[in-house]
Motif scaffolding. Structure first.
Motif, PDB file in Angstrom:
ATOM      1  N   GLY A   4       0.834  -1.191   0.000  1.00 10.34           N
ATOM      2  CA  GLY A   4       0.000   0.000   0.000  1.00 10.34           C
ATOM      3  C   GLY A   4       0.869   1.242   0.000  1.00 10.34           C
ATOM      4  N   PRO A   5       0.291   2.374  -0.365  1.00 11.42           N
ATOM      5  CA  PRO A   5       1.075   3.609  -0.436  1.00 11.42           C
ATOM      6  C   PRO A   5       1.575   4.108   0.919  1.00 11.42           C
ATOM      7  N   ASP A   6       0.975   3.652   1.989  1.00  5.77           N
ATOM      8  CA  ASP A   6       1.381   4.095   3.320  1.00  5.77           C
ATOM      9  C   ASP A   6       2.170   3.041   4.089  1.00  5.77           C
ATOM     10  N   ASP A   7       2.526   1.946   3.419  1.00  8.70           N
ATOM     11  CA  ASP A   7       3.299   0.887   4.063  1.00  8.70           C
ATOM     12  C   ASP A   7       4.718   1.362   4.358  1.00  8.70           C
ATOM     13  N   LEU A   8       5.368   0.674   5.262  1.00 10.19           N
ATOM     14  CA  LEU A   8       6.764   0.914   5.591  1.00 10.19           C
ATOM     15  C   LEU A   8       7.580  -0.296   5.172  1.00 10.19           C
ATOM     16  N   VAL A   9       8.877  -0.100   4.971  1.00 10.68           N
ATOM     17  CA  VAL A   9       9.781  -1.201   4.642  1.00 10.68           C
ATOM     18  C   VAL A   9      10.078  -1.953   5.934  1.00 10.68           C
ATOM     19  N   ALA A  27       2.540   1.930  -5.526  1.00  9.35           N
ATOM     20  CA  ALA A  27       1.232   2.228  -4.934  1.00  9.35           C
ATOM     21  C   ALA A  27       1.031   3.737  -4.799  1.00  9.35           C
ATOM     22  N   ARG A  28       2.088   4.441  -4.461  1.00  8.77           N
ATOM     23  CA  ARG A  28       1.977   5.902  -4.358  1.00  8.77           C
ATOM     24  C   ARG A  28       1.748   6.530  -5.723  1.00  8.77           C
ATOM     25  N   GLY A  32      -1.678   8.552  -7.119  1.00 10.62           N
ATOM     26  CA  GLY A  32      -1.586   9.901  -7.659  1.00 10.62           C
ATOM     27  C   GLY A  32      -0.836  10.871  -6.786  1.00 10.62           C
ATOM     28  N   ASP A  33       0.054  10.353  -5.926  1.00  8.98           N
ATOM     29  CA  ASP A  33       0.842  11.234  -5.063  1.00  8.98           C
ATOM     30  C   ASP A  33       1.678  12.216  -5.879  1.00  8.98           C
ATOM     31  N   TRP A  34       2.120  11.789  -7.062  1.00  3.60           N
ATOM     32  CA  TRP A  34       2.916  12.639  -7.944  1.00  3.60           C
ATOM     33  C   TRP A  34       2.275  12.638  -9.316  1.00  3.60           C
ATOM     34  N   LYS A  35       2.176  13.788  -9.916  1.00  9.63           N
ATOM     35  CA  LYS A  35       1.545  13.952 -11.225  1.00  9.63           C
ATOM     36  C   LYS A  35       2.536  13.636 -12.342  1.00  9.63           C
ATOM     37  N   PRO A  36       2.028  13.229 -13.521  1.00 11.88           N
ATOM     38  CA  PRO A  36       2.916  12.960 -14.663  1.00 11.88           C
ATOM     39  C   PRO A  36       3.801  14.165 -14.988  1.00 11.88           C
ATOM     40  N   ARG A  37       5.040  13.843 -15.343  1.00 13.89           N
ATOM     41  CA  ARG A  37       6.063  14.809 -15.731  1.00 13.89           C
ATOM     42  C   ARG A  37       6.503  15.704 -14.559  1.00 13.89           C
ATOM     43  N   ARG A  38       6.151  15.325 -13.341  1.00  8.66           N
ATOM     44  CA  ARG A  38       6.583  16.029 -12.136  1.00  8.66           C
ATOM     45  C   ARG A  38       7.556  15.107 -11.395  1.00  8.66           C
ATOM     46  N   GLY A  77      16.875  14.646 -11.805  1.00  5.78           N
ATOM     47  CA  GLY A  77      16.038  13.842 -10.922  1.00  5.78           C
ATOM     48  C   GLY A  77      15.227  12.800 -11.670  1.00  5.78           C
ATOM     49  N   THR A  78      14.258  12.249 -10.973  1.00  8.03           N
ATOM     50  CA  THR A  78      13.391  11.203 -11.515  1.00  8.03           C
ATOM     51  C   THR A  78      11.981  11.753 -11.579  1.00  8.03           C
ATOM     52  N   TYR A  79      11.345  11.531 -12.716  1.00  3.58           N
ATOM     53  CA  TYR A  79      10.031  12.106 -12.995  1.00  3.58           C
ATOM     54  C   TYR A  79       9.019  11.020 -13.303  1.00  3.58           C
ATOM     55  N   VAL A  80       7.762  11.312 -13.032  1.00  4.94           N
ATOM     56  CA  VAL A  80       6.670  10.381 -13.316  1.00  4.94           C
ATOM     57  C   VAL A  80       6.433  10.363 -14.815  1.00  4.94           C
ATOM     58  N   ALA A  81       6.350   9.173 -15.381  1.00  4.53           N
ATOM     59  CA  ALA A  81       6.089   9.021 -16.808  1.00  4.53           C
ATOM     60  C   ALA A  81       4.627   9.326 -17.109  1.00  4.53           C
TER      61      ALA A  81
END
Length: 96
Positions: A4-9, A27-28, A32-38, A77-81
Motif C-alpha cells: 500500500g502507499p502508506d506501508d513501511l519497509v 502504490a503511491r 496519484g501522489d505525484w503527477k505525470p512529468r513532475r 532527478g526522476t520524474y513520473v512518466a
C-alpha cells in the motif's frame, strides 16, 4: 506481494527492501501522489523517509524505470512518466 502507499519497509520481511520500496512507490504512483512529468522525491529524501541506503533506493527506482513508470533526467532527478493508454483504467474509445 502487494504494498500500500502508506506501508513501511520491514527489515524482517521475506522480500528484500528494494522490492518492498518499489512496491510502495508503485502504490503511491497509482494513488496519484505525484503527477505525470513532475518529480518524485530525491534519492536522499527517500533514504531519509524509509531509512534505507542510497544503493537500495537506487535499485527500487531502477525497477520503476524498467517498468516505464518513471524516467530519469541526468543531474535533474526522476520524474513520473505519462500514463500509457489503459493505465488509468479508462478506454479512449467513444461510447456507442
Amino acid at each position: 506481494m502487494d504494498y500500500g502507499p502508506d506501508d513501511l519497509v520491514e527489515r524482517d520481511a521475506p522480500e528484500p527492501p528494494f522490492q518492498q520500496l518499489a512496491g510502495i512507490l508503485r502504490a503511491r504512483l497509482a494513488r496519484g501522489d505525484w503527477k505525470p512529468r513532475r518529480p518524485i522525491p530525491s534519492e536522499s529524501r527517500l533514504c531519509d523517509e524509509y531509512g534505507l541506503s542510497r544503493p537500495t533506493v537506487r535499485r527500487a527506482v531502477a525497477e520503476l524505470v524498467a517498468a516505464e513508470l518513471v524516467f530519469t533526467v541526468p543531474q535533474r532527478g526522476t520524474y513520473v512518466a505519462e500514463p500509457t493508454r489503459g493505465d488509468d483504467g479508462q478506454d479512449d474509445a467513444p461510447n456507442a
